[in-house]
Design a protein around this motif. Structure first.
Motif, mmCIF file in Angstrom:
data_model
loop_
_atom_site.group_PDB
_atom_site.id
_atom_site.type_symbol
_atom_site.label_atom_id
_atom_site.label_comp_id
_atom_site.label_asym_id
_atom_site.label_seq_id
_atom_site.Cartn_x
_atom_site.Cartn_y
_atom_site.Cartn_z
ATOM 1 N N SER A 42 1.013 -0.913 0.331
ATOM 2 C CA SER A 42 0.394 -0.389 -0.150
ATOM 3 C C SER A 42 0.525 1.441 0.195
ATOM 4 C CB SER A 42 -1.167 0.281 0.928
ATOM 5 O OG SER A 42 -2.166 -1.087 1.216
ATOM 6 N N ASN A 43 0.242 2.316 -0.962
ATOM 7 C CA ASN A 43 1.469 3.530 -1.180
ATOM 8 C C ASN A 43 0.309 4.078 0.316
ATOM 9 O OD1 ASN A 43 2.734 5.960 -1.504
ATOM 10 N ND2 ASN A 43 1.331 6.175 -3.390
ATOM 11 N N VAL A 44 1.732 4.481 1.663
ATOM 12 C CA VAL A 44 0.796 5.283 2.316
ATOM 13 C C VAL A 44 1.855 7.200 2.783
ATOM 14 C CG1 VAL A 44 0.536 3.871 3.533
ATOM 15 C CG2 VAL A 44 2.380 3.952 4.324
ATOM 16 N N TYR A 45 0.653 8.015 3.316
ATOM 17 C CA TYR A 45 1.162 8.551 3.824
ATOM 18 C C TYR A 45 1.642 8.960 6.069
ATOM 19 C CZ TYR A 45 1.688 13.728 4.572
ATOM 20 O OH TYR A 45 2.179 15.216 5.187
ATOM 21 N N PRO A 46 3.176 9.090 6.112
ATOM 22 C CA PRO A 46 3.125 8.261 7.286
ATOM 23 C C PRO A 46 2.289 9.751 7.657
ATOM 24 C CG PRO A 46 5.117 9.058 6.266
ATOM 25 C CD PRO A 46 4.035 8.752 5.104
ATOM 26 N N ILE A 47 2.149 9.836 9.542
ATOM 27 C CA ILE A 47 1.391 11.209 9.941
ATOM 28 C C ILE A 47 2.006 11.095 11.351
ATOM 29 C CG2 ILE A 47 -0.133 11.766 11.376
ATOM 30 C CD1 ILE A 47 -2.225 10.788 8.943
ATOM 31 N N ILE A 48 2.023 9.671 11.958
ATOM 32 C CA ILE A 48 2.172 9.703 13.311
ATOM 33 C C ILE A 48 3.716 8.368 13.456
ATOM 34 C CG2 ILE A 48 2.458 9.092 15.554
ATOM 35 C CD1 ILE A 48 -0.493 10.124 15.669
ATOM 36 N N THR A 49 4.383 8.299 13.301
ATOM 37 C CA THR A 49 5.312 7.134 13.743
ATOM 38 C C THR A 49 6.343 6.883 15.167
ATOM 39 O OG1 THR A 49 7.791 8.853 12.320
ATOM 40 C CG2 THR A 49 6.417 7.641 11.330
ATOM 41 N N ASN A 50 7.618 6.162 14.907
ATOM 42 C CA ASN A 50 8.242 6.798 15.915
ATOM 43 C C ASN A 50 7.177 5.887 16.937
ATOM 44 O OD1 ASN A 50 10.671 5.881 17.187
ATOM 45 N ND2 ASN A 50 11.136 7.984 15.717
ATOM 46 N N LYS A 51 6.451 5.244 17.622
ATOM 47 C CA LYS A 51 6.210 5.090 18.854
ATOM 48 C C LYS A 51 5.330 6.649 19.195
ATOM 49 C CE LYS A 51 6.368 0.832 19.014
ATOM 50 N NZ LYS A 51 5.645 -0.033 18.985
ATOM 51 N N GLY A 52 4.619 7.346 18.227
ATOM 52 C CA GLY A 52 3.840 8.754 18.858
ATOM 53 C C GLY A 52 3.921 9.771 18.186
ATOM 54 N N CYS A 53 5.219 10.171 17.532
ATOM 55 C CA CYS A 53 6.131 10.866 17.083
ATOM 56 C C CYS A 53 5.165 11.283 16.092
ATOM 57 C CB CYS A 53 6.931 10.650 17.051
ATOM 58 S SG CYS A 53 8.439 10.197 18.222
ATOM 59 N N LEU A 54 4.510 13.185 15.937
ATOM 60 C CA LEU A 54 3.630 13.260 15.002
ATOM 61 C C LEU A 54 4.655 14.203 14.459
ATOM 62 C CD1 LEU A 54 1.030 14.336 14.108
ATOM 63 C CD2 LEU A 54 0.659 15.821 15.877
ATOM 64 N N LEU A 55 4.934 13.349 12.949
ATOM 65 C CA LEU A 55 5.851 13.897 12.214
ATOM 66 C C LEU A 55 5.553 14.851 11.146
ATOM 67 C CD1 LEU A 55 7.854 13.028 10.653
ATOM 68 C CD2 LEU A 55 7.196 10.902 9.438
ATOM 69 N N ASP A 56 3.831 15.001 10.825
ATOM 70 C CA ASP A 56 3.432 15.898 10.611
ATOM 71 C C ASP A 56 3.524 17.393 10.723
ATOM 72 O OD1 ASP A 56 1.803 15.576 7.688
ATOM 73 O OD2 ASP A 56 0.464 16.520 8.313
ATOM 74 N N SER A 57 3.984 17.728 12.225
ATOM 75 C CA SER A 57 4.120 18.218 12.893
ATOM 76 C C SER A 57 5.399 19.376 12.412
ATOM 77 C CB SER A 57 3.523 18.227 14.277
ATOM 78 O OG SER A 57 4.920 17.577 14.554
ATOM 79 N N VAL A 58 6.203 18.057 12.266
ATOM 80 C CA VAL A 58 7.346 18.706 11.725
ATOM 81 C C VAL A 58 6.644 19.256 10.054
ATOM 82 C CG1 VAL A 58 9.927 18.152 10.578
ATOM 83 C CG2 VAL A 58 9.107 17.212 13.101
#
Length: 286
Positions: free
Chosen positions: A145-161
């Motif tokens: 599946s083609n996905v867009y990561p939002i939260i990764t690394n056990k609770g890190c909101l990647l999209d806030s960066v």
């Protein structure tokens, strides 16, 4: 505007506002045993294009009624599933965050308040965390599946960066609101938000049990539930430990259901004008 204005004998003015709190867009906050409504009284003697002469903060504090919960907490709506006697929910709120959203069409760049909660019932106090979230164009995830990561690394909101997404302050430990800025991934298509939820001990936070977002003003990651312990979030820039140093006895009893929210349709302005979308339910798919 004032509902009544009276000129006093010495020439001063007396303004009275007789409206319901909701009619004036008061912000509602639950804090401890209190229900707090906040707003601002603005004095603008000149046309609206001119700055206000002054702004005065208004805060109304009431005892929280027994059993009060935000009105969008509708038992039975958006049930993700029950496990170990726990029931999880995930749904999309409207812009005012006062009720469930009535449309699944999201303008590009606007914010999507995604609310998730676990019903505690008679269980000991629980902290709800979002371990991982991705966006996909399918309601089920496959290996390719083609996905867009939002939260990764056990609770890190990647999209806030990358964008302006963030976690909002909690009403209760058992609920969390992800204030997600809409993105270009899957633009114009049906998009589904897949999240792994975790019900956990509120007293045992660690690199692997946390909710962190990046605060651009401070140029650092911040822990939602205790900014003083934000060092737990430093690992968001690398790889976070997958095991907690404390609370190992919880490892076998923490609950991790996967919830799916959608379909959502993110539209660019040009697409939205041409799109005749019907209103659909945007509650958790299960």
């Amino acid at each position: 505007m004032p509902s009544r204005f009276t000129v006093l004998p010495r020439g001063e003015g007396k303004a009275e506002f007789n409206y319901k709190l909701d009619d004036c867009n008061f912000k509602r906050l639950v804090k401890g045993k209190n229900l707090i409504y906040k707003n601002e009284l603005t004095f603008r003697p000149r046309p609206r294009s001119s700055p206000a002469a002054y702004v005065y903060p208004i805060e109304c504090v009431y005892p929280r009624p027994t059993g009060w919960v935000p009105p969008f907490l509708n038992p039975g709506a958006a049930v993700a599933g029950g496990r170990g006697g726990l029931t999880f929910h995930m749904l999309l709120l409207n812009e005012q965050m006062t009720a469930v959203a009535e449309t699944n069409v999201i303008p590009l760049g606007s914010f999507m308040p995604i609310w998730a909660a676990v019903e505690q019932k008679s269980h000991q106090p629980l902290l709800l965390l979002m371990e991982e979230c991705v966006a996909a164009t399918t309601p089920e995830l496959q290996a390719n599946s083609n996905v867009y990561p939002i939260i990764t690394n056990k609770g890190c909101l990647l999209d806030s960066v990358k964008g302006n997404s963030r976690f909002l302050p909690r009403y209760y430990s058992s609920a969390i609101i992800l204030y997600l800025q809409s993105f270009k991934f899957g633009l114009g298509e049906e998009v589904y938000i897949h999240c792994k939820l975790l019900a956990w001990d509120p007293e045992v936070l660690s690199e692997s049990k946390k909710a962190c977002h990046y605060v651009k003003e401070n140029e650092r990651w911040e822990l939602l539930d205790d900014p003083m312990q934000s060092s737990m979030c430093d690992c968001c820039s690398r790889t976070c430990n997958t095991r907690s140093k404390r609370g190992d006895e919880w490892e076998s009893t923490g609950f991790r259901p996967t919830s799916v929210l959608g379909p959502l349709i993110i539209m660019a302005p040009s697409q939205q004008n041409a799109h005749n979308a019907s209103v659909v339910s945007i509650a958790d798919q299960g």
